[in-house]
Design a protein around this motif. Structure first.
Motif, PDB file in Angstrom:
ATOM      1  N   PHE A  11       6.511  61.493 101.178  1.00  0.00           N
ATOM      2  CA  PHE A  11       5.908  62.410 100.548  1.00  0.00           C
ATOM      3  C   PHE A  11       6.885  63.338 100.196  1.00  0.00           C
ATOM      4  O   PHE A  11       6.932  63.867  99.089  1.00  0.00           O
ATOM      5  CB  PHE A  11       5.058  63.274 101.488  1.00  0.00           C
ATOM      6  N   GLY A  14       8.802  62.502  97.140  1.00  0.00           N
ATOM      7  CA  GLY A  14       7.978  62.482  96.003  1.00  0.00           C
ATOM      8  C   GLY A  14       7.908  61.216  95.154  1.00  0.00           C
ATOM      9  O   GLY A  14       7.880  60.906  94.128  1.00  0.00           O
ATOM     10  N   VAL A 210       3.114  67.841 105.751  1.00  0.00           N
ATOM     11  CA  VAL A 210       2.160  67.728 104.683  1.00  0.00           C
ATOM     12  C   VAL A 210       1.191  66.818 105.082  1.00  0.00           C
ATOM     13  O   VAL A 210       0.084  66.793 104.939  1.00  0.00           O
ATOM     14  CB  VAL A 210       2.542  67.865 103.220  1.00  0.00           C
ATOM     15  N   LEU A 214      -2.816  66.625 105.750  1.00  0.00           N
ATOM     16  CA  LEU A 214      -3.644  65.885 104.853  1.00  0.00           C
ATOM     17  C   LEU A 214      -4.523  64.905 105.648  1.00  0.00           C
ATOM     18  O   LEU A 214      -5.711  64.674 105.621  1.00  0.00           O
ATOM     19  CB  LEU A 214      -2.870  64.791 103.628  1.00  0.00           C
TER      20      LEU A 214
ATOM     21  N   ALA B 117      -1.365  70.809  98.930  1.00  0.00           N
ATOM     22  CA  ALA B 117      -0.361  69.632  98.723  1.00  0.00           C
ATOM     23  C   ALA B 117      -0.662  69.174  97.131  1.00  0.00           C
ATOM     24  O   ALA B 117       0.781  68.740  96.765  1.00  0.00           O
ATOM     25  CB  ALA B 117      -0.816  68.258  99.566  1.00  0.00           C
ATOM     26  N   ASN B 120       2.050  71.611  95.573  1.00  0.00           N
ATOM     27  CA  ASN B 120       3.185  71.729  96.167  1.00  0.00           C
ATOM     28  C   ASN B 120       4.202  71.808  94.944  1.00  0.00           C
ATOM     29  O   ASN B 120       4.469  70.544  94.423  1.00  0.00           O
ATOM     30  CB  ASN B 120       3.441  70.760  97.075  1.00  0.00           C
ATOM     31  N   TYR B 123       7.097  68.360  95.591  1.00  0.00           N
ATOM     32  CA  TYR B 123       6.346  67.038  95.882  1.00  0.00           C
ATOM     33  C   TYR B 123       5.010  67.075  95.590  1.00  0.00           C
ATOM     34  O   TYR B 123       4.592  65.554  95.560  1.00  0.00           O
ATOM     35  CB  TYR B 123       6.601  67.063  97.489  1.00  0.00           C
ATOM     36  N   GLY B 124       4.230  67.851  95.049  1.00  0.00           N
ATOM     37  CA  GLY B 124       2.980  67.790  94.793  1.00  0.00           C
ATOM     38  C   GLY B 124       2.731  67.058  93.490  1.00  0.00           C
ATOM     39  O   GLY B 124       3.450  66.758  92.671  1.00  0.00           O
TER      40      GLY B 124
END
Lengths: 245, 282
Positions: A11, A14, A210, A214, B117, B120, B123-124
């Motif tokens: 995450f 990315g 995160v 989630l 998220a 973000n 990283y979103g």
């Protein structure tokens, strides 16, 4: 939601839309770091207890107010129904004050009572309009046979109200499960808090986790979603009745 | 019969008194006082005077109205159109109705985390998607220029409730009306504009009302996503009152609470008038 299956590294880098490697570590964090299951137990207690309380008290009040006209019956009905239209967040401080004075602040039984009160107007409005539409003949026959008020309520009205009770029960369960504002206001210790607060905690305590948050969000939304998928008809009927009556 | 009836209503009346009537009295009474939970002195209109002089209060008013407007302007028209389309019972309508309703049963807190998220900055999904097309991303929730719209976007498309109510109402419209219109040569669009929409007036009004009631008290999404920041650009009235409560300024918090109730009351009466709710549709 897909991201809940990613590793924190993936995450944070990315890279890639699909989780790879596929991992449940986010879910593991939800249970080991945040101890989500303890919050789930509280939330279930509040949702089941609050719903049961609200339904019982609302049926008791809705039946006579649907059936008999007496002095004050109109204004009591109007008052109970009006409570449905009040933006309750405005009452935050007074609710906190009253809960504290009654020794109900930050306690599990206190929250059950509070949620029963919170769901009372909606349950009352839906049940009353349902009962008003029932033909009174069965009750009259029972009355002639010598059955008392509470006997009629238990043996005739209660079974007949089952469909209305079911719809209100589902809607009330979901509303309490999702409730955030008063849970945040009226509980302080972790052991009394509900899952929605656990989610908020996830964000602040583990700002960088995160995938964990989630995973938590996914777990918390699964309950009402699954309930809705199974009992779709009841949820829809309940919301329609609550909004238009 | 009088005794059992009184006994039967009593529990409800007691709950109502403790959790609705009494708080209401405390709210209004203490809004004219300086009160931190213990010491209580009446100060007249002081709280209200301070309130209307605080620019943050007006920000909260504007934001609350902005959020309400966005959710109504997006949710209601979209919901009505989709409700009408689904009522045609095209193949797959049941599945589609379920899918469109699911977001409605998800809590604000869960939404907030998913959108946190999504937005973000590094990283979103949003910024990643923008990078793909070569556009620059932003720190959506921490930029005073975008935070409010970013928050509003999280609930603007929750239309399931309107869809359900509209479909229920359409189901109760007699088919003969449409058949008659069809024999008169009215097109499908004309039929919906002339028959369906006017008959939906009540239900549309109800949707607006229910949304308003929810939006006036908006708290959880904003609280979790931004806590009202940056620079109070996303603060709502509920959050503003909550801050005062945390500061121990209970009387002041209740002046804001009273304001929330009054605004709610005004909006309810206005919407009921505008849509003539409660009057027969025909």
């Amino acid at each position: 939601m897909l991201s809940s299956f990613k590793t924190a590294d993936q995450f944070n880098s990315g890279s890639g839309f699909w989780p790879s490697p596929f991992t449940l570590s986010g879910y593991l964090d939800a249970f080991t770091q945040v101890r989500l299951h303890e919050y789930v137990a509280n939330t279930l207690l509040y949702a089941v207890g609050g719903t049961a309380g609200a339904l019982t008290i609302a049926l008791l009040a809705a039946y006579p107010l649907a059936r008999y006209r007496f002095r004050g019956s109109g204004s009591i009905t109007a008052a109970f129904s009006l409570a449905l239209a009040v933006p309750l967040v405005g009452l935050a401080t007074p609710e906190f004050f009253i809960m504290r004075e009654l020794g109900l602040f930050n306690s599990r039984p206190g929250m059950v009572i509070f949620y029963a009160a919170l769901m009372f107007p909606l349950s009352f409005v839906v049940l009353r309009s349902f009962l008003a539409g029932l033909p009174p003949e069965l009750e009259e026959a029972a009355h002639i046979d010598g059955a008392g008020y509470f006997a009629i309520l238990r043996t005739i009205v209660l079974p007949l109200s089952r469909p209305a009770l079911a719809t209100v029960a589902v809607v009330s369960f979901v509303l309490i499960w999702n409730e955030f504002f008063f849970a945040n206001l009226l509980t302080v210790s972790q052991r009394n808090q509900n899952v929605q607060l656990a989610l908020a905690g996830f964000k602040s305590q583990f700002g960088s986790n995160v995938t964990g948050s989630l995973a938590g969000a996914t777990l918390v939304m699964i309950v009402p979603v699954v309930l809705f998928l199974i009992l779709q008809r009841q949820v829809i009927a309940g919301l329609t009745a609550g909004a238009t009556k | 019969m009088a005794r059992p009836v009184a006994l039967s209503i009593a529990p409800g009346a007691i709950l109502f008194t403790i959790f609705f009537l009494a708080p209401f009295a405390v709210l209004i009474g203490s809004s004219f006082a300086s009160w931190g939970g213990v010491d209580f002195t009446f100060t007249g209109w002081d709280n209200y005077r301070t309130m209307i002089q605080d620019p943050v209060f007006w920000k909260a008013v504007r934001n609350t109205l902005f959020y309400s407007a966005v959710s109504i302007v997006v949710q209601v028209p979209f919901g009505v159109v989709i409700g009408i389309i689904l009522s045609q019972k095209l193949p797959g309508w049941r599945t589609f109705r379920t899918v469109i309703f699911v977001p409605f049963v998800i809590s604000g807190a869960a939404y907030a985390l998913v959108y946190a998220a999504f937005y973000n900055s590094r990283y979103g999904l949003l910024n990643q998607a923008l990078a793909l097309v070569g556009a620059d991303g932003k720190d959506w929730l921490y930029d005073t220029g975008t935070a409010r719209s970013a928050v509003a976007a999280t609930f603007a498309f929750i239309i399931g409730f309107t869809v359900i109510l509209v479909m229920a109402e359409i189901a109760s419209i007699p088919r003969e009306l449409y058949e008659a219109a069809e024999t008169d040569g009215a097109s499908l669009l004309q039929q919906h504009l002339r028959i369906t929409l006017p008959l939906l007036r009540n239900v549309i009004g109800t949707c607006v009302l229910v949304r308003l009631l929810g939006d006036i008290g908006m708290f959880d999404v904003v609280f979790i996503l931004t806590s009202g920041g940056p620079n109070d650009s996303t603060v709502t009235l509920a959050l503003y009152a909550y801050r005062a409560y945390l500061d121990g300024a209970w009387g002041y918090a209740n002046a804001v609470g009273t304001t929330i109730l009054v605004i709610g009351l005004i909006l309810i009466v206005t919407v009921r008038r505008a849509f003539r709710i409660g009057e027969r549709a025909l």
